[in-house]
Design a protein around this motif. Structure first.
Motif, PDB file in Angstrom:
ATOM      1  N   VAL A 527       0.842  -1.192   0.000  1.00  0.00           N
ATOM      2  CA  VAL A 527       0.000   0.000   0.000  1.00  0.00           C
ATOM      3  C   VAL A 527       0.879   1.244   0.000  1.00  0.00           C
ATOM      4  N   CYS A 528       0.506   2.213  -0.827  1.00  0.00           N
ATOM      5  CA  CYS A 528       1.244   3.479  -0.934  1.00  0.00           C
ATOM      6  C   CYS A 528       0.438   4.600  -0.294  1.00  0.00           C
ATOM      7  N   VAL A 529       1.141   5.642   0.096  1.00  0.00           N
ATOM      8  CA  VAL A 529       0.465   6.758   0.751  1.00  0.00           C
ATOM      9  C   VAL A 529      -0.422   7.520  -0.228  1.00  0.00           C
ATOM     10  N   ASP A 530      -0.065   7.489  -1.521  1.00  0.00           N
ATOM     11  CA  ASP A 530      -0.888   8.178  -2.516  1.00  0.00           C
ATOM     12  C   ASP A 530      -0.560   7.642  -3.913  1.00  0.00           C
ATOM     13  N   GLN A 531      -1.318   8.127  -4.897  1.00  0.00           N
ATOM     14  CA  GLN A 531      -1.144   7.676  -6.270  1.00  0.00           C
ATOM     15  C   GLN A 531       0.204   8.092  -6.845  1.00  0.00           C
ATOM     16  N   THR A 532       0.698   9.275  -6.455  1.00  0.00           N
ATOM     17  CA  THR A 532       2.003   9.740  -6.944  1.00  0.00           C
ATOM     18  C   THR A 532       3.102   8.765  -6.559  1.00  0.00           C
ATOM     19  N   THR A 533       3.061   8.301  -5.311  1.00  0.00           N
ATOM     20  CA  THR A 533       4.049   7.317  -4.849  1.00  0.00           C
ATOM     21  C   THR A 533       3.913   6.015  -5.623  1.00  0.00           C
ATOM     22  N   GLY A 543      -4.072   4.210 -11.827  1.00  0.00           N
ATOM     23  CA  GLY A 543      -4.764   4.900 -10.747  1.00  0.00           C
ATOM     24  C   GLY A 543      -4.765   4.173  -9.424  1.00  0.00           C
ATOM     25  N   ARG A 544      -4.291   2.917  -9.381  1.00  0.00           N
ATOM     26  CA  ARG A 544      -4.313   2.190  -8.112  1.00  0.00           C
ATOM     27  C   ARG A 544      -3.230   2.715  -7.174  1.00  0.00           C
ATOM     28  N   THR A 545      -3.453   2.539  -5.873  1.00  0.00           N
ATOM     29  CA  THR A 545      -2.496   3.001  -4.866  1.00  0.00           C
ATOM     30  C   THR A 545      -1.947   1.838  -4.048  1.00  0.00           C
ATOM     31  N   ALA A 564      -9.947  -1.992  -3.226  1.00  0.00           N
ATOM     32  CA  ALA A 564      -9.676  -0.592  -2.881  1.00  0.00           C
ATOM     33  C   ALA A 564     -10.123  -0.285  -1.459  1.00  0.00           C
ATOM     34  N   GLY A 565     -11.239  -0.895  -1.035  1.00  0.00           N
ATOM     35  CA  GLY A 565     -11.716  -0.667   0.319  1.00  0.00           C
ATOM     36  C   GLY A 565     -10.747  -1.190   1.367  1.00  0.00           C
ATOM     37  N   VAL A 566     -10.210  -2.397   1.145  1.00  0.00           N
ATOM     38  CA  VAL A 566      -9.231  -2.958   2.077  1.00  0.00           C
ATOM     39  C   VAL A 566      -7.976  -2.092   2.125  1.00  0.00           C
ATOM     40  N   LEU A 567      -7.486  -1.687   0.959  1.00  0.00           N
ATOM     41  CA  LEU A 567      -6.274  -0.861   0.912  1.00  0.00           C
ATOM     42  C   LEU A 567      -6.501   0.477   1.604  1.00  0.00           C
ATOM     43  N   ASP A 568      -7.676   1.056   1.425  1.00  0.00           N
ATOM     44  CA  ASP A 568      -7.979   2.324   2.101  1.00  0.00           C
ATOM     45  C   ASP A 568      -7.951   2.152   3.611  1.00  0.00           C
ATOM     46  N   ARG A 569      -8.486   1.034   4.107  1.00  0.00           N
ATOM     47  CA  ARG A 569      -8.492   0.802   5.545  1.00  0.00           C
ATOM     48  C   ARG A 569      -7.057   0.685   6.076  1.00  0.00           C
ATOM     49  N   VAL A 570      -6.214  -0.014   5.352  1.00  0.00           N
ATOM     50  CA  VAL A 570      -4.819  -0.164   5.784  1.00  0.00           C
ATOM     51  C   VAL A 570      -4.097   1.176   5.716  1.00  0.00           C
ATOM     52  N   ARG A 571      -4.305   1.920   4.625  1.00  0.00           N
ATOM     53  CA  ARG A 571      -3.640   3.209   4.454  1.00  0.00           C
ATOM     54  C   ARG A 571      -4.035   4.181   5.571  1.00  0.00           C
ATOM     55  N   MET A 572      -5.326   4.263   5.836  1.00  0.00           N
ATOM     56  CA  MET A 572      -5.786   5.204   6.853  1.00  0.00           C
ATOM     57  C   MET A 572      -5.379   4.765   8.253  1.00  0.00           C
ATOM     58  N   ALA A 573      -5.304   3.449   8.473  1.00  0.00           N
ATOM     59  CA  ALA A 573      -4.830   2.955   9.764  1.00  0.00           C
ATOM     60  C   ALA A 573      -3.356   3.308   9.959  1.00  0.00           C
ATOM     61  N   ASP A 586       6.782   6.074   2.336  1.00  0.00           N
ATOM     62  CA  ASP A 586       5.535   6.378   1.636  1.00  0.00           C
ATOM     63  C   ASP A 586       4.914   5.113   1.056  1.00  0.00           C
ATOM     64  N   TRP A 587       5.431   3.945   1.460  1.00  0.00           N
ATOM     65  CA  TRP A 587       4.805   2.677   1.088  1.00  0.00           C
ATOM     66  C   TRP A 587       5.134   1.623   2.136  1.00  0.00           C
ATOM     67  N   LEU A 588       4.264   0.613   2.222  1.00  0.00           N
ATOM     68  CA  LEU A 588       4.443  -0.485   3.159  1.00  0.00           C
ATOM     69  C   LEU A 588       4.155  -1.805   2.450  1.00  0.00           C
ATOM     70  N   CYS A 589       4.841  -2.855   2.881  1.00  0.00           N
ATOM     71  CA  CYS A 589       4.546  -4.213   2.413  1.00  0.00           C
ATOM     72  C   CYS A 589       4.261  -5.067   3.639  1.00  0.00           C
ATOM     73  N   LEU A 590       3.072  -5.658   3.686  1.00  0.00           N
ATOM     74  CA  LEU A 590       2.618  -6.426   4.841  1.00  0.00           C
ATOM     75  C   LEU A 590       2.332  -7.860   4.452  1.00  0.00           C
ATOM     76  N   ASP A 591       2.691  -8.784   5.335  1.00  0.00           N
ATOM     77  CA  ASP A 591       2.329 -10.191   5.183  1.00  0.00           C
ATOM     78  C   ASP A 591       1.156 -10.439   6.126  1.00  0.00           C
ATOM     79  N   CYS A 592       0.053 -10.956   5.600  1.00  0.00           N
ATOM     80  CA  CYS A 592      -1.199 -11.004   6.356  1.00  0.00           C
ATOM     81  C   CYS A 592      -1.933 -12.313   6.129  1.00  0.00           C
ATOM     82  N   GLU A 593      -2.955 -12.493   6.957  1.00  0.00           N
ATOM     83  CA  GLU A 593      -3.957 -13.519   6.713  1.00  0.00           C
ATOM     84  C   GLU A 593      -5.285 -12.793   6.542  1.00  0.00           C
TER      85      GLU A 593
END
Length: 848
Positions: A527-533, A543-545, A564-573, A586-593
């Motif tokens: 997930v990136c902080v914004d589209q520019t990143t 257009g994806r972030t 997009a909804g999941v990514l928005d939740r992670v970004r805002m968190a 300005d970006w993160l990589c997460l390993d999740c379940e």
């Protein structure tokens, strides 16, 4: 007589039979360096005197020569080579491989040749044949110089041949022993004041033409010192002085070469700033101008430095040209490669050689001005258009740090604005070359050394990736598989944490982390902080972030709105938790379940698990009813009736086991994302942090998301326990926790060393061992796996291959992230990513 042979060259021996060519070759060259026509004739016919095999023999000879030259090996061709048509393919081979052809001519008296031929014991040829050969050699002398040989050495007497010593000479561009450190300066173009400012910022003390560098460092100028700028003579004085004093190296640029031609009276077009250089040099003394011409004319096309890890050239250098010498190499170093077309600004359209670059050496170049220094694959363009009002930039090596100063003003108006990218023609066409990921491969990893992939494994991975994978620019990591614990010694269990504790304790690791193992689907979230990143760092143009993909690199969601909804939740968190600022990223990589299991595996549940459960329940219910009737009639079937009842109970528990992980998903709010590794962020792969740090990061994300969601979050924490295996209390509490989790329907736990990467006496340890609960394993091994006979059979399962697979995939995944974060070419990242996927084709029991 001393002759100088370039270390990389094609040496062509020319002379009649019995002139001593083979003896000379054996005396001065290694046996592996000499390829003789006789030897090749014997290879194809078992008889080196079989003249009918000559055509095939020379086909083999040319093949061997090509392979040796391509590998950078000096090669000597031992044949008569008396006629131009025999020499022509050899010269072509040398040119194709950018090597220097050298002719050694044995023009000895015919009488001597015949006397030697008469006493030969291996092979004699008719005397008239020697006369013909000598005649061919005399006529060859007139054409040798025009054929393209770099140097020609000829001897007319045996005493001369005997007196020869051969000295191997390095190619001019070979400075592999020079390891730096270096400060590589982009195109100066007469900008003297900015050059002095940049050198000062780099730590060089400049006083007139005297320059004192920082301790141990040296500057490298990549060419185009002249034209367009206000003080070409001042730049030349300073650079020539530094080169003379040994504090700098210098390469020629196309403008420098053109200036030399103009100064020597050659016809050139006085354009593109050359008029400024000629005007400024007109006021200089003839001695200075002669010195300038000699200096610029003597510059070498490119340099290979630091044991081959660094290459510098004005316009770039492809891997097959590095460290070689030919007209084509020099032309490429000066101009790159163009299509012959011009753009709307009247400038040449260039092939984008850097896009297809696959070399291991870092190539630093300039020539084409860009607004910002541009990394592409393992190359960087540092011409940031100082003379056009941009900046003068240097690259510190090996630090890979950019240092620049702004232009004092726009000294020369650019034909193309700096902000407008130069049109380039792709030489690759795609991000990946098929050769990057196919065939048998050995991948070097920091954690585990070399990981080898078989060709068939690579083919399988390419097939999957090409058909199903997400946009490869986002594909920077694939997670590893995980091995289970050793089979438990407890009579009614297949797995228990005690075996994992014992494994790590035996390897000297006493501090562990036990993490709840969520039952969902593995998901990697970038997930990136914004589209520019997203566009700058991952090349996203849609257009994806961010992205969410499975452990095999496939899109997790078919619904773009859901993703997009999941990514928005992670970004805002991450924003609410302050992670962007704290990690300076300005970006993160997460390993999740990601849960529920049915969100990704709905079809699997319907077609496999539910189908099995339903069929078994119906069949066994009918069987139980029939047995009840039969026993009521007095038939001796009580044992079978009891066994069927047990089987029916097992099937019921089987259905309960998988239904716990299934619920309907109508919106993002119905999903649960449990991160357990914050793998990487800008500039860092977080393997230096222990697992407790990763758990705290996950908790902060979950807390921030829950706060935003009014107490209910999509991002959820992973419960965990720290365990000191030397503490009986810690161990007992961990066991009780595992029992409570698994009896409550959870999958189980993952036992990990506290350190992200733990090492034992023989190297890295398993990154984690899973210990799954009794009821969850019913999903994996089938409804009746707990029946005594079945359970005993499963205790013989072998884990060695699974554990080896887990270690190799773990090492490749971390290697991929580390390569991406440090800016390696994307194909090197994908080499590791596809390696993980390739290993998944190994024949390992999928239930483990």
């Amino acid at each position: 007589m001393k002759i100088q042979i370039p270390e990389l060259s094609l040496v062509v021996l020319i002379g009649a039979s019995s002139s001593g060519k083979s003896t000379f070759a054996a005396r001065h060259f290694k046996p592996t360096e000499v390829i003789s026509s006789d030897f090749c004739r014997a290879l194809v016919s078992n008889d080196e005197n079989d003249l009918s095999a000559t055509a095939d023999a020379f086909e083999v000879l040319h093949f061997i020569v090509r392979k040796r030259l391509a590998a950078g090996r000096l090669t000597v061709v031992d044949a008569t080579n008396l006629q131009p048509e025999a020499r022509r393919p050899l010269i072509t081979l040398a040119r194709d491989q950018h090597c220097l052809p050298i002719a050694l001519v044995f023009d000895l008296p015919v009488r001597l040749l015949k006397d030697r031929n008469r006493v030969r014991t291996d092979r004699r040829i008719p005397p008239p044949a020697i006369d013909r050969q000598a005649d061919h050699l005399r006529r060859s002398h007139r054409s040798l110089a025009k054929e393209g040989f770099h140097a020609i050495y000829a001897w007319t007497a045996p005493e001369q041949v005997d007196a020869v010593t051969v000295e191997r000479q390095r190619i001019w561009s070979d400075r592999r022993d020079d390891r730096g450190p270096f400060d590589i300066v982009g195109d100066v173009h007469g900008c003297y004041d900015e050059l002095v400012a940049l050198l000062g910022k780099l730590g060089y003390a400049v006083s007139g033409t005297s320059v004192v560098p920082p301790a141990g460092r040296r500057a490298i100028f990549i060419g185009d010192l002249v034209d367009r700028g206000p003080d070409t003579p001042g730049v030349l004085r300073l650079v020539m002085s530094m080169v003379h004093d040994g504090t700098a190296l210098c390469l020629p640029g196309n403008h420098d070469v053109k200036l030399v031609r103009a100064m020597r009276g050659r016809r050139v077009q006085v354009t593109h700033g050359l008029e400024a250089s000629l005007s400024q040099l007109a006021a200089e003394t003839p001695e200075f101008k002669d010195e300038v011409a000699r200096f610029l004319d003597g510059l070498v096309s490119h340099y290979v430095l630091d044991a081959g890890r660094l290459v510098v050239a004005h316009a770039g250098m492809t891997s097959e040209m590095q460290g070689r010498a030919s007209k084509q190499v020099r032309e490429f170093a000066l101009f790159g490669e163009t299509t012959g077309e011009t753009d709307e600004f009247g400038l040449p359209v260039r092939f984008n050689w850097a896009e297809a670059y696959r070399g291991s050496a870092l190539v630093v170049y300039g020539h084409t001005p860009v607004a910002e220094a541009r990394w592409e694959n393992n190359t960087i363009n540092i011409d940031t258009g100082c003379v056009f009002g941009g900046r003068l930039t240097a690259l510190r090596y090996p630090e890979r740090e950019l240092v620049s100063v702004p232009a004092a003003r726009e000294h020369y108006h650019p034909a193309r604005p700096l902000t407008t990218p130069a049109p380039q023609v792709s030489t690759a066409g795609t991000l990946l070359d098929i050769a990057d990921v196919t065939g048998r491969r050995s991948i070097e990893t920091r954690l585990l050394g070399r990981v080898t992939l078989r060709e068939e494994q690579a083919r399988a991975a390419v097939e999957v990736m090409s058909r199903f994978a997400v946009d490869p620019r986002w594909l920077i990591y694939l997670p590893p598989t995980m091995a289970p614990t050793e089979t438990s010694s407890k009579p009614d269990l297949l797995e228990h944490p005690s075996e994992a504790f014992a494994y790590y304790a035996s390897k000297g690791v006493s501090h562990l982390v036990c993490e709840e193992k969520h039952m969902g689907s593995r998901a990697v979230v970038v997930v990136c902080v914004d589209q520019t990143t997203a566009q700058r760092r991952f090349g996203s143009a849609d257009g994806r972030t961010g992205i969410c993909f499975t452990r095999t690199g496939r899109p997790f969601f078919t619904d773009a709105v859901m993703e997009a909804g999941v990514l928005d939740r992670v970004r805002m968190a991450a924003d609410a938790a302050g992670l962007w600022q704290e990690l300076d990223t300005d970006w993160l990589c997460l390993d999740c379940e990601l849960m529920p299991w049915s969100a990704k595996a709905e079809e699997l549940l319907k077609d496999q698990y539910a189908a099995v459960g339903t069929a078994a329940r119906v069949a066994l219910t009918d069987a139980a009813a029939a047995l009840k009737v039969a026993t009521g009639r007095g038939l001796p079937l009580e044992a079978l009736k009891s066994h069927t009842r047990s089987r029916l109970q097992a099937v019921a528990r089987y259905g309960e086991a998988y239904r716990r992980f299934v619920w309907p998903v109508h919106s993002v709010d119905d999903l649960r994302l449990a991160p357990f590794h914050l793998l990487a962020s800008a500039g860092t792969v977080h393997v230096d942090r222990d697992h407790e740090w990763h758990m705290r990061m996950a908790e902060r994300l979950a807390t921030a998301d829950a706060t935003r969601g009014g107490g209910r979050g999509v991002v959820v924490p992973t419960t965990y326990r720290k365990v000191d295996v030397g503490s009986a209390t810690d161990v007992a509490e961990a066991f009780r926790w595992w029992e409570d989790l698994t009896l409550g329907g959870a999958e189980g736990v993952v036992v990990k060393p506290l350190a992200f990467v733990a090492r034992g006496p023989r190297g890295p340890l398993q990154p984690g061992l899973k210990s799954r609960g009794r009821e969850y394993l019913r999903i994996i091994y089938g409804p009746e796996y707990t029946l005594s006979d079945n359970l005993e059979r499963l205790r013989a399962r072998g884990l060695a291959r699974k554990r080896s697979l887990a270690m190799r995939e773990f090492a490749l995944g971390i290697e991929a992230l580390e390569r991406f974060v440090r800016g390696d070419p994307l194909y090197r990242v994908h080499e590791c990513v596809l390696g993980v996927l390739a290993l998944e084709s190994e024949p390992v029991d999928p239930r483990l």
